[in-house]
Design a protein around this motif. Structure first.
Motif: not given
Length: 240
Positions: A64-79, A102-115
């Motif tokens: 859930t936290n990653w879903q929220r982070c993804y939407m709040e940061n509009n990662y759809l545009e840079i994924d 997009q290193e920041e994106f991958w760091e966030e994804a990894s921190a939320h368990g998506l490595k």
């Protein structure tokens, strides 16, 4: 993958193909993903209708936290995986630290368990692309694992996307097709090739005003403002 595991996976795929609802379809997807030793799935659909205002439909079992982070940061545009999926249907496997954009994106994804993950897109219709992603927190996807599992992942993607297109897509991206005549379709095909009304008239052996008449009728039926937009809309609706 041993014989029993492969047999279970095969049964899941067969059941998936017989799904009669979105809930049932995604339930089988979750089972298939776990059988391939991944924790998460995500499915995204991009409907480019109209072209300038595409719609996105997303469903996943991510934290859930990653879903929220993804939407709040509009990662759809840079994924980067989405950018890849919109440009090619070739599958892509990714590992923690392997994607340099997009290193920041991958760091966030990894921190939320998506490595570690794998994704592939499919063309569902002329205006719609769907992309399936599987991911996990532990275990690099090495060459040996990929060679064993990619055929199954490709099978999973095909079974899921085709069933999704049948039972879900008509509900979220259904656009009525106008009843164009054979001649109206014919002139739009030539319009899509860049032919002028005069050229179309010559090709069809009719007067230019007759060609213009059919073009005007097609424009009205498709509810657009010019013949270029009419050709694009007809392609999107799989009329041409």
């Amino acid at each position: 993958m041993d014989k029993n595991t492969f047999s279970r996976f095969t049964n899941i795929i067969q059941e998936m193909s017989r799904s009669s609802s979105e809930e049932e379809l995604f339930r089988h997807l979750a089972l298939a993903v776990r059988s391939l030793e991944f924790d998460f799935f995500a499915h995204g659909v991009r409907v480019a209708y109209p072209v300038t205002r595409p719609s996105f439909f997303l469903k996943n079992n991510y934290p859930t936290n990653w879903q929220r982070c993804y939407m709040e940061n509009n990662y759809l545009e840079i994924d980067p995986t989405i950018a890849h999926g919109l440009s090619t249907t070739r599958p892509i496997a990714w590992n923690d630290g392997a994607m340099h954009k997009q290193e920041e994106f991958w760091e966030e994804a990894s921190a939320h368990g998506l490595k570690y993950g794998w994704a592939q897109s499919s063309i569902l219709n002329p205006s719609t692309t769907g992309m399936l992603t599987v991911a996990r927190n532990n275990g690099v996807i090495n060459t040996q694992e990929l060679s064993r599992k990619q055929p199954l992942l490709l099978w999973l993607n095909d079974a899921f996307q085709s069933t999704y297109a049948e039972i879900v897509l008509p509900r979220i991206a259904s656009h009525p097709k106008p009843d164009l005549s054979r001649r109206e379709i014919e002139v739009l095909k030539w319009c899509s090739d860049g032919k002028t009304s005069d050229e179309i008239a010559t090709i069809l052996g009719v007067k230019e005003r007759t060609a213009n008449f059919h073009v005007a009728n097609a424009i009205e039926k498709l509810n657009v403002t010019n013949k270029t937009a009419a050709a694009v809309r007809a392609i999107q609706l799989n009329i041409l």
